[in-house]
Scaffold this motif. Structure first.
Motif, short mmCIF file in Angstrom:
data_model
loop_
_atom_site.label_atom_id
_atom_site.label_comp_id
_atom_site.label_asym_id
_atom_site.label_seq_id
_atom_site.Cartn_x
_atom_site.Cartn_y
_atom_site.Cartn_z
N PHE B 319 0.68 -1.04 -0.05
CA PHE B 319 -0.15 -0.07 -0.03
C PHE B 319 0.78 1.32 0.10
N ILE B 322 0.74 3.75 -3.02
CA ILE B 322 -0.35 4.75 -3.28
C ILE B 322 0.23 5.91 -2.36
N VAL B 401 -6.90 7.83 -2.08
CA VAL B 401 -6.42 6.34 -2.16
C VAL B 401 -7.67 5.64 -3.06
N PHE B 404 -7.76 4.89 -6.64
CA PHE B 404 -7.15 3.65 -7.36
C PHE B 404 -8.00 2.46 -7.15
N GLN B 458 -8.70 -5.72 -6.10
CA GLN B 458 -8.41 -4.51 -5.99
C GLN B 458 -6.94 -4.15 -5.82
N VAL B 462 -4.61 -1.78 -8.31
CA VAL B 462 -3.74 -0.63 -7.88
C VAL B 462 -2.54 -0.93 -8.59
N SER B 465 -2.87 0.34 -11.96
CA SER B 465 -2.96 1.98 -12.42
C SER B 465 -1.50 2.60 -12.40
N THR B 497 -6.80 8.18 -11.78
CA THR B 497 -6.46 8.15 -10.27
C THR B 497 -6.05 9.62 -10.03
#
Lengths: 434, 618
Positions: B319, B322, B401, B404, B458, B462, B465, B497
């Protein structure tokens, strides 16, 4: 002129004969449709009912011609003889005839069978006509009060009733053929025409109404309503002794009928009681059992729509959903395949024939011919009303044929003889006065 | 005796006759024209509507290889009314049922909603053996008939969750939806469910006439009113059947999920949920329900549970990418920014914990996965001056967040995808009380922990993206429907995004490349391919941490974005990274150059803790 008189068809009412022929032809077409089956398409196939019916029709034509050939006097002279012979046959048939499908009303000759009870109709009609035309008829009202006077006055009425009651009772009791027996009630119309007091008819209709009412509603309520009506009518008429007696007599009779209904209803045979229940919608009717016939008949007719499904296109007819569809329920075939147009046409055509017979009866100079003519009209009408009525749910199911339509030799012969004797009598009306 | 006054009675009599005739004709008018009930009843009497079942559409993989096809199967039908005097014992013997069972079914077929005159199913989906025996002797069993239906068949025992299964329609659904009758088949999960309308085709109806004994009498109007069954449409899936198979193989003995997406189109390349099951288990009559029950009650492995779409895992360190992107977009950090790290996040007394990464810059923080660094970054974003109110800052982070994909329904073409969770301000207000929480309170969100959860799909989105430098296509597994291979236009739309700063992506890609070159993914370098990756170790309150690895490759013009999550496997670099590495290599080069690694991974049974040559690393 003389030559013409000796011609076979001299004076024969062509309209009646043509209507008759048309009905028989339509009947045969519908029998063909009712028993239609892809495997047997030959119309002369006598293993099939339409093949057999062709034999019945041609033999009926021969009988018709035969009746037109013989002298009209023959029927008047032998009227009682026919009556007695056929009455004896009706008595004998349960003992001498062969039982077919639980029915004891048939004489069998190989593949073909004859029901003497069918021929009882014309014989009774002849006998009744002969009796009524011979007496100075006084089937009429009386104002005298003594019992012996009343009896004397109604002597002829009683004898006439015996003429009708004998075959009715014999056929019902010995042969157990309600449909064949009940037809003799139809002659009341003839008696009415010949002077039977209208009170009899009013009493009859009133009783029938009360019978139905006491079956569809609570009897105590009905009795209270009747008493109220009686009390109310006392308010509006002169309260003298005579009126009070009349009104209380009517009330007591009405209550008697209401009580009697219970008794009669409970003493009917099961299947008859069920048929009345089905007609009046009493209780829950099981459409798979007692209600099956009438429901399927209504489905077949109701699904016909305005123009019908087309000849030989009736699914209910072709695939045997309606029992007895070639005989007592032949009208379903008409209803399904010819629709509203066709079924109304059949009713109108039958009615036309009946009215034509009445018209002819009224132009007779001989009372015998007239009375006989009314007998023909009454019998035909009774059959039409009961037969069609039961298929459309307006009458209880009584197994009687639709004149000239239903499959069956006896009934076709019987109706042919009945009608053609009258045609012969009518043809003779100008020759001599009887 | 002729009395003239009586002659008027002829009029009364004639009138009476005419009135009766009029009543009858009116009654006929009512029956035949006004009331339609009898027409309906007549149809029910004489018509039988035979359903012709269409062939369900086949499903192909992205290279035209067959994923699902049909096989004929036979149901035994019964019309109780016609089944008189049949040799019950012989039939019971063939069907392998008892006489009691036979009578029970016979009763069922006779009672409502069935009827003695109507056909109903006596035995579903006969086995080939029973079918063969029965077909020969069917003439001996009056009233019984065979009806052919198609059942699904899967050439390879894989992709069960993705494809889903077909089963009998529920009573509720049959009552609500006109198309279905009880006993019809319907797609219950996976692609079978979401593409039910395309796959099922259209049922046809034959109108057959029957007589009073329910004997068939031919077609109504020679079939004029019949409708033909329209076969279902074929589906062209984006799944690579070989990758799917390979992924499932590598996941043997492990719980978890792999999701790979082609970032340039949003097409899902594989969707592995482990443990899986052989989809062939859920077709067929008797066996189906037996197998289903078995799978359903396996509460430990939960093989029916589609982890790839429904299991919400904390994303862990993956994470951080991001956070790094958002902070750069907001000009809060640059490539050279560094933060203190003292085996943990200093302001919170060393929590979240960390290895010592003193003075790493942005790329290094990604390669080494520094917790302290991203705790600072998280605070930078949330507490930035632009938002005087703390809650606004938090919401800004949360919205960025969510751009994304997390905490949104992605709107894939698969049923049951869960949205995951990025906790809202309201949630924390409830937990801590309004104004009783600060960025430091929830700082572990910054490193993909705390209440933050994503489903594997998901996570893969992410990565896609990031690989695309700021946009994604809604992930989908069908790229064409029917012969014309139509694609829903919503799958062609780019979703942008929050982060559109291209330098930010350069920096993050550098960091991810370093992860392979010198960082936490070093052991899983992919020979000959410049790939970008990020390890994650998702701490989980229920047991050992989940191992996560996110990756896209090649770095330039990426062809695959992939995430692998292995439950309770500890450090992401140990189990997930090598699995990803093998899949990517095989997909991009068509070869496996590290058979030893492959063998070790396949044999490793993390569920039963067997064959574990690697060790957990925190």
């Amino acid at each position: 002129m003389r030559k013409q008189e000796h011609s076979l068809f001299f004076g024969v009412d062509k309209i009646t004969v043509l209507t008759y022929a048309l009905l028989v032809l339509m009947g045969w077409l519908n029998i063909y449709a009712a028993v239609y089956n892809e495997d047997h398409q030959n119309i002369f196939d006598t293993t099939q009912k339409y093949g057999k019916q062709l034999i019945w029709i041609s033999s009926a034509a021969l009988i018709a011609v035969f009746i037109l050939i013989i002298d009209a006097g023959f029927f008047t002279v032998f009227a009682y003889v026919f009556y007695v012979i056929l009455l004896l046959a009706c008595i004998a048939v349960p003992y001498l005839g062969r039982e077919v499908k639980g029915s004891r009303s048939w004489f069998r000759f190989g593949d073909f069978g004859v029901q003497p009870a069918e021929f009882m109709k014309f014989a009774t009609n002849l006998a009744l006509a002969k009796f009524l035309s011979n007496v100075n008829i006084e089937v009429q009202e009386s104002r005298r009060n003594k019992l012996s006077d009343i009896l004397k006055n109604y002597q002829n009425t009683i004898i006439a009733a015996i003429f009708l009651g004998l075959p009715l009772i014999i056929i019902k009791l010995l042969q157990d053929e309600t449909g064949l027996a009940i037809v003799f009630v139809a002659f009341i119309i003839t008696l009415y025409r010949e002077g039977l007091s209208v009170n009899f008819l009013i009493f009859g209709l009133f009783s029938a109404l009360l019978f139905v009412l006491s079956l569809v509603m609570d009897q105590n309520t009905l009795m209270i309503i009747l008493s109220c009506i009686a009390a109310l009518s006392l308010l509006f008429v002169k309260r003298n002794r005579k009126n009070i007696i009349i009104i209380s007599t009517i009330l007591i009779t009405a209550c008697g009928v209401v009580f009697g209904t219970n008794y009669v209803y409970n003493h009917l045979e099961d299947h008859q009681r069920v048929r009345i229940d089905v007609l009046l919608g009493r209780g829950t009717v099981n459409l798979k059992k007692e209600g099956y016939n009438v429901n399927q008949a209504k489905i077949a007719i109701g699904s016909g729509g305005f123009f019908g499904k087309g000849y030989l296109q009736g699914t209910q007819t072709k695939y045997d959903f309606v029992p007895e569809q070639d005989t007592d329920f032949i009208f379903c075939t008409v209803g399904e395949e010819w629709g509203f147009v066709g079924s109304s046409a059949v009713i109108i055509l039958e009615l036309f024939l009946i009215l034509r017979v009445i018209f002819m009866a009224e132009r007779q100079r001989s009372p015998f011919s007239r009375i006989y003519g009314y007998g023909v009209a009454s019998v035909l009408f009774f059959h039409l009303a009961v037969n069609v009525g039961m298929t459309i749910g307006l009458m209880p199911v009584i197994g009687i044929p639709l004149p000239f339509f239903s499959y069956g030799g006896s009934s076709l012969w019987s109706f042919t003889i009945l009608l053609f004797i009258f045609i012969k009598l009518d043809a003779n009306r100008l020759v001599i006065l009887r | 005796m002729y009395q003239s006054n009586l002659s008027e009675r002829k009029i009364i009599i004639s009138t009476f006759f005419i009135v009766v005739a009029i009543i009858y004709i009116s009654r006929l008018f009512y029956l035949q024209i006004v009331d339609d009930q009898y027409k309906l009843d007549a149809r029910n009497n004489a018509f039988r509507y035979r359903t012709e079942y269409p062939v369900r559409g086949y499903i192909y993989d992205r290279n035209g290889k067959l994923l699902v096809f049909n096989e004929p199967s036979y149901d035994l039908l019964i019309t109780p009314k016609l089944a008189k005097n049949c040799d019950t014992m012989a039939l019971c013997k063939i069907l392998e049922i008892t006489k009691t069972e036979f009578l029970r079914r016979m009763k069922k077929a006779t009672q409502a909603p069935n009827s003695p005159r109507k056909e109903s199913i006596f035995e579903k989906q006969l086995s080939p053996k029973i079918y063969a025996a029965l077909q020969e002797k069917l003439y001996r069993f009056k009233g019984f008939d065979l009806q052919s239906r198609n059942v699904r068949k899967y050439p390879r025992p894989i992709a069960a969750h993705l494809l889903g299964y077909v089963g009998e329609v529920s009573k509720d659904k049959a009552a609500k939806d006109n198309y279905y009758k009880e006993g019809d088949y319907i797609g219950i999960s996976g692609i079978e469910r979401s593409y039910e309308e395309e796959l099922r085709g259209k049922k046809g109806t034959q109108i057959v006439m029957v007589d009073v004994h329910n004997k068939t009498k031919g077609r109504f109007m020679d079939g004029l009113y019949d409708t033909l069954a329209k076969p279902g449409k074929a589906l062209y899936s984006s799944i690579d059947i070989d990758m799917q198979e390979y992924g499932e193989k590598l996941m043997t003995g492990k719980r978890g999920a792999i999701v790979a997406i082609d970032p340039q189109s949003g097409e899902i390349l594989c969707l592995v949920s482990s443990p899986g099951y052989d989809p062939n288990l859920l077709v067929g009559g008797k066996e189906r329900s037996r197998n289903f029950t078995k799978l359903y009650y396996d509460s430990i492995n939960r093989p029916l549970f589609n982890r790839a779409l429904m299991a919400m895992y904390p994303p862990g360190s993956t994470f951080k990418l991001i956070d790094a992107l958002i902070a750069q977009q907001d000009n809060l950090i640059s490539r050279s920014t560094s933060f203190p790290c003292n085996r943990g996040y200093p302001p919170m007394g060393g929590h979240p914990r960390c290895h010592a990464h003193p003075g790493v810059d942005l790329t290094g923080s990604i390669a080494t996965s520094c917790n302290s660094y991203y705790s600072y970054v998280f605070r930078e974003i949330v507490d930035q001056k632009k938002y005087p109110k703390f809650e606004d800052g938090y919401n800004h982070w949360r919205d960025a967040v969510r751009s994304f994909g997390p905490n949104t329904k992605l709107g894939t073409d698969l049923p049951y995808d869960k949205p995951g969770n990025v906790p809202s301000v309201e949630y924390y207000n409830k937990v801590f009380g309004k104004n009783h929480w600060r960025s430091n309170t929830v700082v572990s969100l910054g490193i993909g922990q705390a209440e933050l959860t994503l489903v594997p799909l998901q996570m893969a989105n992410v990565v896609a993206s990031i690989a695309n430098r700021g946009f994604y296509y809604t992930p989908h597994c069908i790229k064409g429907v029917g012969l014309e291979k139509k694609l829903d236009p919503r799958f062609k739309e780019k979703r942008f995004t929050y982060v559109q700063n291209q330098v930010a992506y350069d920096n993050v890609h550098d960091g991810m490349q370093q992860c392979f070159d010198a960082g936490t993914g070093y052991a899983s370098r992919i020979p000959g391919i410049v790939a970008c990756g990020k390890t994650g170790t998702a701490e989980n309150p229920h047991g050992d941490s989940h191992a996560v690895f996110s990756c896209f490759a090649p770095r330039y013009n990426p062809k695959i974005a992939i995430v692998c999550l292995v439950e309770n496997a500890g450090f992401g670099g140990t189990w997930s990274a090598p699995i990803v590495s093998l899949i990517v290599e095989k997909y991009l080069t068509g070869k496996v150059t590290r058979p030893d690694l492959e063998k070790r991974l396949i044999e490793a049974d993390l569920i039963n803790r067997k064959n574990l040559l690697g060790s957990g690393h925190h």
